[in-house]
Design a protein around this motif. Structure first.
Motif, PDB file in Angstrom:
ATOM      1  N   LYS A  31       0.832  -1.207   0.000  1.00 33.72           N
ATOM      2  CA  LYS A  31       0.000   0.000   0.000  1.00 33.72           C
ATOM      3  C   LYS A  31       0.865   1.255   0.000  1.00 33.72           C
ATOM      4  N   ASP A  32       1.929   1.229   0.800  1.00 40.94           N
ATOM      5  CA  ASP A  32       2.849   2.381   0.814  1.00 40.94           C
ATOM      6  C   ASP A  32       3.508   2.558  -0.554  1.00 40.94           C
ATOM      7  N   LYS A  33       3.887   1.445  -1.168  1.00 44.83           N
ATOM      8  CA  LYS A  33       4.492   1.515  -2.502  1.00 44.83           C
ATOM      9  C   LYS A  33       3.499   2.066  -3.511  1.00 44.83           C
ATOM     10  N   ARG A  34       2.259   1.599  -3.456  1.00 48.67           N
ATOM     11  CA  ARG A  34       1.230   2.085  -4.382  1.00 48.67           C
ATOM     12  C   ARG A  34       1.003   3.582  -4.213  1.00 48.67           C
ATOM     13  N   ASP A  35       0.948   4.039  -2.974  1.00 48.17           N
ATOM     14  CA  ASP A  35       0.713   5.468  -2.727  1.00 48.17           C
ATOM     15  C   ASP A  35       1.876   6.314  -3.245  1.00 48.17           C
ATOM     16  N   GLU A  36       3.114   5.837  -3.027  1.00 49.15           N
ATOM     17  CA  GLU A  36       4.271   6.587  -3.510  1.00 49.15           C
ATOM     18  C   GLU A  36       4.323   6.581  -5.043  1.00 49.15           C
ATOM     19  N   LEU A  37       3.989   5.454  -5.646  1.00 49.04           N
ATOM     20  CA  LEU A  37       3.938   5.394  -7.113  1.00 49.04           C
ATOM     21  C   LEU A  37       2.900   6.367  -7.662  1.00 49.04           C
ATOM     22  N   MET A  38       1.760   6.444  -6.985  1.00 50.91           N
ATOM     23  CA  MET A  38       0.716   7.374  -7.421  1.00 50.91           C
ATOM     24  C   MET A  38       1.203   8.813  -7.313  1.00 50.91           C
ATOM     25  N   ARG A  39       1.923   9.124  -6.249  1.00 49.65           N
ATOM     26  CA  ARG A  39       2.436  10.481  -6.086  1.00 49.65           C
ATOM     27  C   ARG A  39       3.423  10.824  -7.201  1.00 49.65           C
ATOM     28  N   GLN A  40       4.345   9.892  -7.473  1.00 45.10           N
ATOM     29  CA  GLN A  40       5.308  10.106  -8.544  1.00 45.10           C
ATOM     30  C   GLN A  40       4.599  10.215  -9.896  1.00 45.10           C
ATOM     31  N   VAL A  98      12.642   4.089  -9.768  1.00 47.42           N
ATOM     32  CA  VAL A  98      11.606   4.720  -8.952  1.00 47.42           C
ATOM     33  C   VAL A  98      10.714   3.616  -8.385  1.00 47.42           C
ATOM     34  N   MET A  99      10.901   3.298  -7.117  1.00 50.19           N
ATOM     35  CA  MET A  99      10.090   2.261  -6.458  1.00 50.19           C
ATOM     36  C   MET A  99      10.113   0.957  -7.250  1.00 50.19           C
ATOM     37  N   SER A 100      11.327   0.490  -7.580  1.00 47.50           N
ATOM     38  CA  SER A 100      11.575  -0.758  -8.306  1.00 47.50           C
ATOM     39  C   SER A 100      11.141  -0.708  -9.766  1.00 47.50           C
ATOM     40  N   VAL A 101      10.867   0.481 -10.292  1.00 41.14           N
ATOM     41  CA  VAL A 101      10.529   0.640 -11.705  1.00 41.14           C
ATOM     42  C   VAL A 101      11.655   1.404 -12.388  1.00 41.14           C
ATOM     43  N   ASP A 102      12.235   0.818 -13.423  1.00 41.91           N
ATOM     44  CA  ASP A 102      13.297   1.485 -14.174  1.00 41.91           C
ATOM     45  C   ASP A 102      12.664   2.355 -15.258  1.00 41.91           C
ATOM     46  N   ILE A 103      12.738   3.661 -15.057  1.00 43.17           N
ATOM     47  CA  ILE A 103      12.177   4.588 -16.044  1.00 43.17           C
ATOM     48  C   ILE A 103      13.316   5.215 -16.842  1.00 43.17           C
ATOM     49  N   PRO A 104      13.069   5.550 -18.112  1.00 38.05           N
ATOM     50  CA  PRO A 104      14.157   6.029 -18.975  1.00 38.05           C
ATOM     51  C   PRO A 104      14.595   7.449 -18.645  1.00 38.05           C
ATOM     52  N   VAL A 105      15.846   7.704 -18.931  1.00 32.09           N
ATOM     53  CA  VAL A 105      16.411   9.054 -18.829  1.00 32.09           C
ATOM     54  C   VAL A 105      17.165   9.311 -20.125  1.00 32.09           C
ATOM     55  N   ALA A 159       1.592   0.976 -15.347  1.00 32.14           N
ATOM     56  CA  ALA A 159       1.555  -0.485 -15.350  1.00 32.14           C
ATOM     57  C   ALA A 159       1.930  -1.051 -13.984  1.00 32.14           C
ATOM     58  N   GLU A 160       2.943  -0.457 -13.342  1.00 29.65           N
ATOM     59  CA  GLU A 160       3.361  -0.926 -12.010  1.00 29.65           C
ATOM     60  C   GLU A 160       2.304  -0.619 -10.958  1.00 29.65           C
ATOM     61  N   ILE A 161       1.640   0.520 -11.080  1.00 33.18           N
ATOM     62  CA  ILE A 161       0.564   0.868 -10.151  1.00 33.18           C
ATOM     63  C   ILE A 161      -0.568  -0.141 -10.250  1.00 33.18           C
ATOM     64  N   GLU A 162      -0.929  -0.505 -11.471  1.00 34.86           N
ATOM     65  CA  GLU A 162      -2.002  -1.482 -11.661  1.00 34.86           C
ATOM     66  C   GLU A 162      -1.612  -2.843 -11.092  1.00 34.86           C
ATOM     67  N   ARG A 165      -1.698  -2.558  -7.340  1.00 29.91           N
ATOM     68  CA  ARG A 165      -3.092  -2.472  -6.875  1.00 29.91           C
ATOM     69  C   ARG A 165      -3.742  -3.858  -6.840  1.00 29.91           C
ATOM     70  N   ARG A 166      -3.481  -4.679  -7.863  1.00 29.16           N
ATOM     71  CA  ARG A 166      -4.044  -6.032  -7.872  1.00 29.16           C
ATOM     72  C   ARG A 166      -3.499  -6.864  -6.708  1.00 29.16           C
ATOM     73  N   ARG A 167      -2.202  -6.694  -6.416  1.00 26.85           N
ATOM     74  CA  ARG A 167      -1.624  -7.443  -5.298  1.00 26.85           C
ATOM     75  C   ARG A 167      -2.216  -6.996  -3.966  1.00 26.85           C
ATOM     76  N   VAL A 168      -2.378  -5.692  -3.801  1.00 29.96           N
ATOM     77  CA  VAL A 168      -2.977  -5.167  -2.573  1.00 29.96           C
ATOM     78  C   VAL A 168      -4.398  -5.706  -2.404  1.00 29.96           C
ATOM     79  N   ASN A 169      -5.178  -5.686  -3.479  1.00 31.31           N
ATOM     80  CA  ASN A 169      -6.555  -6.180  -3.409  1.00 31.31           C
ATOM     81  C   ASN A 169      -6.603  -7.672  -3.130  1.00 31.31           C
ATOM     82  N   ALA A 170      -5.666  -8.428  -3.734  1.00 34.21           N
ATOM     83  CA  ALA A 170      -5.638  -9.873  -3.496  1.00 34.21           C
ATOM     84  C   ALA A 170      -5.342 -10.181  -2.029  1.00 34.21           C
ATOM     85  N   LEU A 171      -4.388  -9.445  -1.454  1.00 37.12           N
ATOM     86  CA  LEU A 171      -4.086  -9.647  -0.038  1.00 37.12           C
ATOM     87  C   LEU A 171      -5.232  -9.193   0.847  1.00 37.12           C
TER      88      LEU A 171
END
Length: 226
Positions: A31-40, A98-105, A159-162, A165-171
């Motif tokens: 949940k913390d990861k999802r919230d931070e991903l949403m903020r980013q 960014v939160m285990s997501v490699d984004i391009p630079v 894609a990472e947020i989705e 989110r599925r993992r959070v809902n499953a748990l």
């Protein structure tokens, strides 16, 4: 029912309780990861909106100037002027996590540092509108690359947020409730077995007392007869 295949033993109860603790901790971290991903993600979306407006404005101005240049210059002259560009652009693609997501630079550099090398033609036979068009496109190139970087980053974060989110809902709605239900079932079964054992012990005790009482009466009667 989730408890249909649960073995109601104390060992299984201990295992499920430990598993539930881990699941709750994982649920909080996700949940913390999802919230931070949403903020980013929202921050990048705001940057994307601003950059897109600037890029579209620059392209529009460049197109306007190019249309004016075509109005006063023949196609042959324009084709010759733009046929062999002097400047070249080299793009280097890196990444940041960014939160285990490699984004391009994106990083770019030009072949030469001379700003006038964007013009691949002489100024004698072309109009100033063509110069302005080329200058507009050159000026918005960094923003265009940044826009491409941000839009790809938004896609990856979405894609990472989705996925998160599925993992959070499953748990939250499946795994944790099932484990809680299984623990409740095992506790109920263990309590039921314990009550049954107590009842059996009480019956055995009563039988033993009753049997001992009969022996005592028998001995008393036997003693009177003697």
């Amino acid at each position: 029912m989730a408890t249909a295949h649960v073995n109601p033993t104390r060992m299984e109860l201990t295992r499920l309780k430990k598993k539930l603790v881990v699941a709750r901790r994982g649920h909080k971290l996700l949940k913390d990861k999802r919230d931070e991903l949403m903020r980013q993600f929202l921050e990048l979306v705001r940057q994307n909106k601003t950059l897109r407006e600037e890029v579209e404005k620059g392209i529009l101005e460049a197109n306007k100037k190019f249309v004016l240049a075509r109005a006063v210059t023949t196609d042959e002259v324009l084709n010759v002027a733009l046929m062999a560009p002097k400047q070249e652009v080299y793009l280097e693609i890196g990444s940041r996590n960014v939160m285990s997501v490699d984004i391009p630079v994106f990083h770019y550099k030009t072949k030469t540092p001379d700003a006038n090398d964007i013009y691949s033609y002489g100024f004698a036979f072309t109009s100033s509108d063509l110069d302005d068009s080329v200058k507009y496109l050159s000026d918005i190139l960094p923003d265009m690359l940044k826009l491409a970087e941000i839009e790809k980053s938004c896609q990856l974060l979405a894609a990472e947020i989705e996925k998160t989110r599925r993992r959070v809902n499953a748990l939250e709605h499946v795994m944790i409730p099932q484990m809680e239900e299984s623990i409740k079932f095992i506790v109920m079964k263990l309590d039921e077995n314990e009550r049954s054992s107590q009842v059996r012990l009480m019956k055995v005790k009563d039988m033993m007392l009753e049997q001992a009482h009969h022996y005592s009466e028998h001995d008393h009667v036997y003693g009177d007869v003697m």
